[in-house]
Enzyme design. Structure first.
Site, PDB file in Angstrom:
ATOM      1  N   PHE A  22       5.446   4.648  -1.247  1.00  0.00           N
ATOM      2  CA  PHE A  22       4.683   5.902  -1.164  1.00  0.00           C
ATOM      3  C   PHE A  22       4.300   6.343  -2.568  1.00  0.00           C
ATOM      4  CE2 PHE A  22       4.100  10.477   0.111  1.00  0.00           C
ATOM      5  CZ  PHE A  22       3.088  10.235   1.025  1.00  0.00           C
ATOM      6  N   THR A  42       3.889  -1.436  -1.757  1.00  0.00           N
ATOM      7  CA  THR A  42       4.888  -1.392  -2.831  1.00  0.00           C
ATOM      8  C   THR A  42       4.308  -2.145  -4.023  1.00  0.00           C
ATOM      9  OG1 THR A  42       6.031  -3.400  -2.092  1.00  0.00           O
ATOM     10  CG2 THR A  42       6.778  -1.308  -1.155  1.00  0.00           C
ATOM     11  N   LYS A  52      -0.976  -7.757  -3.882  1.00  0.00           N
ATOM     12  CA  LYS A  52      -1.503  -9.107  -4.130  1.00  0.00           C
ATOM     13  C   LYS A  52      -0.434 -10.192  -4.039  1.00  0.00           C
ATOM     14  CE  LYS A  52      -2.833  -6.230  -6.833  1.00  0.00           C
ATOM     15  NZ  LYS A  52      -3.089  -5.364  -7.982  1.00  0.00           N
ATOM     16  N   VAL A  77      -8.118  -7.464  -3.327  1.00  0.00           N
ATOM     17  CA  VAL A  77      -9.133  -7.847  -4.317  1.00  0.00           C
ATOM     18  C   VAL A  77     -10.203  -6.755  -4.349  1.00  0.00           C
ATOM     19  CG1 VAL A  77     -10.850  -9.569  -4.992  1.00  0.00           C
ATOM     20  CG2 VAL A  77      -8.729 -10.301  -3.893  1.00  0.00           C
ATOM     21  N   GLY A  97      -4.149   6.114 -12.181  1.00  0.00           N
ATOM     22  CA  GLY A  97      -3.652   5.369 -11.016  1.00  0.00           C
ATOM     23  C   GLY A  97      -4.240   3.979 -10.884  1.00  0.00           C
ATOM     24  N   GLU A 134      -1.077  -1.440 -12.967  1.00  0.00           N
ATOM     25  CA  GLU A 134       0.106  -1.936 -12.276  1.00  0.00           C
ATOM     26  C   GLU A 134       1.340  -1.229 -12.831  1.00  0.00           C
ATOM     27  OE1 GLU A 134       0.018  -4.279  -9.630  1.00  0.00           O
ATOM     28  OE2 GLU A 134      -2.043  -3.631  -9.891  1.00  0.00           O
ATOM     29  N   LYS A 152      -5.705 -12.565  -7.986  1.00  0.00           N
ATOM     30  CA  LYS A 152      -6.930 -12.326  -7.211  1.00  0.00           C
ATOM     31  C   LYS A 152      -7.788 -13.592  -7.130  1.00  0.00           C
ATOM     32  CE  LYS A 152      -6.867  -7.383  -8.233  1.00  0.00           C
ATOM     33  NZ  LYS A 152      -7.149  -6.361  -9.234  1.00  0.00           N
ATOM     34  N   GLY A 203      -8.050   2.490  -8.020  1.00  0.00           N
ATOM     35  CA  GLY A 203      -8.093   3.928  -7.724  1.00  0.00           C
ATOM     36  C   GLY A 203      -7.317   4.198  -6.442  1.00  0.00           C
TER      37      GLY A 203
HETATM   38  N1  LIG Z   1      -3.679   1.523  -7.585  1.00  0.00           N
HETATM   39  C1  LIG Z   1      -4.717   0.721  -7.401  1.00  0.00           C
HETATM   40  O1  LIG Z   1      -5.832   0.996  -7.833  1.00  0.00           O
HETATM   41  C2  LIG Z   1      -4.535  -0.524  -6.634  1.00  0.00           C
HETATM   42  C3  LIG Z   1      -3.293  -0.984  -6.276  1.00  0.00           C
HETATM   43  N2  LIG Z   1      -3.157  -2.154  -5.593  1.00  0.00           N
HETATM   44  C4  LIG Z   1      -1.823  -2.599  -5.205  1.00  0.00           C
HETATM   45  O2  LIG Z   1      -1.310  -1.704  -4.213  1.00  0.00           O
HETATM   46  C5  LIG Z   1       0.100  -1.570  -4.356  1.00  0.00           C
HETATM   47  C6  LIG Z   1       0.447  -0.109  -4.520  1.00  0.00           C
HETATM   48  O3  LIG Z   1      -0.205   0.400  -5.657  1.00  0.00           O
HETATM   49  P1  LIG Z   1       0.111   1.879  -6.185  1.00  0.00           P
HETATM   50  O4  LIG Z   1       0.329   2.781  -5.034  1.00  0.00           O
HETATM   51  O5  LIG Z   1      -0.906   2.184  -7.184  1.00  0.00           O
HETATM   52  O6  LIG Z   1       1.499   1.619  -6.897  1.00  0.00           O
HETATM   53  P2  LIG Z   1       2.600   2.701  -7.291  1.00  0.00           P
HETATM   54  O7  LIG Z   1       3.418   2.097  -8.365  1.00  0.00           O
HETATM   55  O8  LIG Z   1       1.987   4.036  -7.478  1.00  0.00           O
HETATM   56  O9  LIG Z   1       3.486   2.789  -5.943  1.00  0.00           O
HETATM   57  C7  LIG Z   1       4.334   1.782  -5.519  1.00  0.00           C
HETATM   58  C8  LIG Z   1       5.471   2.455  -4.781  1.00  0.00           C
HETATM   59  O10 LIG Z   1       6.287   1.437  -4.215  1.00  0.00           O
HETATM   60  C9  LIG Z   1       7.624   1.886  -4.297  1.00  0.00           C
HETATM   61  N3  LIG Z   1       8.511   0.739  -4.223  1.00  0.00           N
HETATM   62  C10 LIG Z   1       8.746  -0.195  -5.179  1.00  0.00           C
HETATM   63  N4  LIG Z   1       9.651  -1.086  -4.731  1.00  0.00           N
HETATM   64  C11 LIG Z   1       9.984  -0.722  -3.474  1.00  0.00           C
HETATM   65  C12 LIG Z   1      10.897  -1.220  -2.498  1.00  0.00           C
HETATM   66  N5  LIG Z   1      11.645  -2.301  -2.729  1.00  0.00           N
HETATM   67  N6  LIG Z   1      11.005  -0.577  -1.322  1.00  0.00           N
HETATM   68  C13 LIG Z   1      10.258   0.546  -1.075  1.00  0.00           C
HETATM   69  N7  LIG Z   1       9.405   1.067  -1.967  1.00  0.00           N
HETATM   70  C14 LIG Z   1       9.269   0.452  -3.144  1.00  0.00           C
HETATM   71  C15 LIG Z   1       7.716   2.623  -5.623  1.00  0.00           C
HETATM   72  O11 LIG Z   1       8.818   3.536  -5.642  1.00  0.00           O
HETATM   73  C16 LIG Z   1       6.370   3.300  -5.712  1.00  0.00           C
HETATM   74  O12 LIG Z   1       6.406   4.632  -5.238  1.00  0.00           O
HETATM   75  C17 LIG Z   1       0.493  -2.447  -5.564  1.00  0.00           C
HETATM   76  O13 LIG Z   1       0.939  -3.674  -5.071  1.00  0.00           O
HETATM   77  C18 LIG Z   1      -0.813  -2.595  -6.337  1.00  0.00           C
HETATM   78  O14 LIG Z   1      -0.870  -3.801  -7.054  1.00  0.00           O
HETATM   79  C19 LIG Z   1      -4.236  -2.895  -5.181  1.00  0.00           C
HETATM   80  C20 LIG Z   1      -5.498  -2.486  -5.476  1.00  0.00           C
HETATM   81  C21 LIG Z   1      -5.749  -1.311  -6.292  1.00  0.00           C
HETATM   82  N1  LIG Z   2      -4.093  -2.726 -11.449  1.00  0.00           N
HETATM   83  C1  LIG Z   2      -5.165  -3.242 -10.663  1.00  0.00           C
HETATM   84  C2  LIG Z   2      -5.216  -2.492  -9.368  1.00  0.00           C
HETATM   85  C3  LIG Z   2      -5.981  -3.208  -8.351  1.00  0.00           C
HETATM   86  O1  LIG Z   2      -5.689  -4.327  -7.980  1.00  0.00           O
HETATM   87  C4  LIG Z   2      -6.473  -3.088 -11.397  1.00  0.00           C
HETATM   88  O2  LIG Z   2      -6.498  -2.368 -12.396  1.00  0.00           O
HETATM   89  O3  LIG Z   2      -7.463  -3.711 -10.980  1.00  0.00           O
END
Ligand SMILES: NC(=O)C1=CN([C@@H]2O[C@H](COP(=O)(O)OP(=O)(O)OC[C@H]3O[C@@H](n4cnc5c(N)ncnc54)[C@H](O)[C@@H]3O)[C@@H](O)[C@H]2O)C=CC1
Ligand SMILES: N[C@@H](CC=O)C(=O)O
Length: 346
Positions: free
Chosen positions: A11, A99, A128, A155, A209, A212, A227, A325
């Site tokens: 979350f 996560t 990913k 991606v 946001g 990584e 990717k 984002g």
């Molecule tokens: N933020 C972005 O723009 C994008 C993110 N992603 C991917 O989406 C996923 C989520 O991204 P965000 O929300 O930005 O990351 P974030 O770091 O804000 O949130 C990840 C959450 O997962 C939780 N977490 C970590 N390990 C855990 C576990 N073992 N059990 C339960 N919860 C756990 C953390 O406490 C954290 O709140 C990542 O894999 C990221 O690579 C993909 C595309 C774009």
């Molecule tokens: N950290 C990544 C998030 C999306 O995958 C990025 O900046 O592209």
């Protein structure tokens, strides 16, 4: 009217963004998309977990403070993250897995996906790691259990790339692709051009946001490498492992390099690409390239990404849009649910 019961695993920015979409748009989805969504569980390593089969208040979830164990502040909530219970026993039809991306072994997210799929629960994910490192296994597991494993957001965030290439370009014979596939590194390069230092620009990308959990994954090219593996395996019938893709990043590019490129009318970009040769083998790489101003990817700035697919029947087809984002990526989860509804709905 179909109502999907969803459990959110992780979350952070993305799944909180998804809860925001539910809070703001669930009523209009009923009319526009033919379904609504009920959040029945949330679990997060830092915040704890909560289950309510009657449905959690999405607005209340969005407003939850980012404090350790914060779910214990809500009635029925717990400071501990009961991931397995939430995934298997919250009554969810769909797990939204968001996560952190583990680029080494895809864990623990891959295990979370397996738990859901083995239990006959659909998975939508933006992560990913499971897709790049265990995609074939998870897709087969989903098929065996007659559920979906969808990952459009893995991606280029909410910008439609995977489904567009897989469906709308089917039959065009895709021979390769090249693209700017990381929002953070493109944002950093753009802000360095605007006068920020490398570290200042990375900090901004974290605040927005985009980055990584460990931003070196963004700036050293590891995120793009995942990717590239996902796209090559999906669209070029490759069976690439991460180690098959040569990889370098942008951390060695200096302010002087950027200034010189600008003076020459060129731009540094982190490019991920793959191509299939006539024997059918696929070569792939990630590296910073100096693009002339006339190159179609040279003008792509900020957290915007773009990918050009090279196909036999169409030549180059280029898609551009947000590459990172919170809300943009949450939209990808919605697009995955729409895809599930198209096949399994009603
Ligand atoms: N933020 C972005 O723009 C994008 C993110 N992603 C991917 O989406 C996923 C989520 O991204 P965000 O929300 O930005 O990351 P974030 O770091 O804000 O949130 C990840 C959450 O997962 C939780 N977490 C970590 N390990 C855990 C576990 N073992 N059990 C339960 N919860 C756990 C953390 O406490 C954290 O709140 C990542 O894999 C990221 O690579 C993909 C595309 C774009
Ligand atoms: N950290 C990544 C998030 C999306 O995958 C990025 O900046 O592209």
């Amino acid at each position: 009217m179909t109502e999907y019961k969803i459990a959110l695993v992780g979350f952070g920015g993305v799944n909180r963004g998804f809860a925001q979409l539910v809070a703001d748009h669930n009523a209009e989805w009923k009319v526009a998309l033919g379904f609504s969504v009920r959040i029945v569980g949330v679990t997060d390593l830092f915040l704890g977990s909560i289950v309510d089969k009657d449905g959690l208040d999405a607005k209340q979830l969005v407003a939850l403070p980012t404090e350790k164990g914060a779910f214990a502040q809500l009635p029925g909530g717990n400071a501990e993250a009961f991931n397995e219970t939430v995934i298997k026993h919250s009554g969810a039809d769909i797990i939204a897995e968001a996560t952190f991306t583990n680029p080494v072994d895809g864990e623990p997210a891959t295990t979370f996906c397996r738990w859901a799929l083995e239990s006959g629960i659909h998975v939508v994910t933006t992560n990913k790691g499971p897709v790049a490192l265990h995609g074939a296994e998870l897709k087969a597991l989903a098929r065996r259990n007659n559920v979906a494993f969808e990952y459009e957001g893995a991606v280029m965030s909410g910008t439609p790339v995977i489904r567009l290439a897989r469906q709308a370009l089917a039959g065009s014979n895709i021979l390769g692709f090249e693209g700017i596939l990381n929002g953070t590194s493109n944002y950093v390069l753009t802000q360095m051009k605007n006068g920020l230092t490398f570290n200042e620009a990375v900090t901004q990308a974290q605040q927005l946001g985009y980055a990584e959990a460990d931003p070196s994954a963004d700036v050293e090219g590891f995120d793009v490498r995942l990717k590239v593996v996902i796209l090559a395996n999906e669209l070029l019938d490759a069976r690439l492992n991460v180690s098959d893709v040569t990889c370098s990043g942008i951390s060695n590019i200096t302010a002087q390099d950027i200034a010189q490129a600008t003076a020459d009318g060129a731009s540094w970009k982190l490019i991920g690409c793959a191509e299939r040769d006539v024997q059918g083998s696929v070569r792939a790489s990630v590296e910073a390239r100096l693009l002339p101003g006339t190159h179609p990817l040279a003008g792509i700035g900020g957290a915007i990404n773009a990918v050009s697919f090279h196909s036999e029947l169409l030549g180059a087809v280029t898609v551009s849009g947000p590459g990172a984002g919170r809300i943009e990526t949450a939209f990808a989860l919605l697009s995955d649910i729409v895809a599930i509804h198209t096949v399994y709905g009603k």
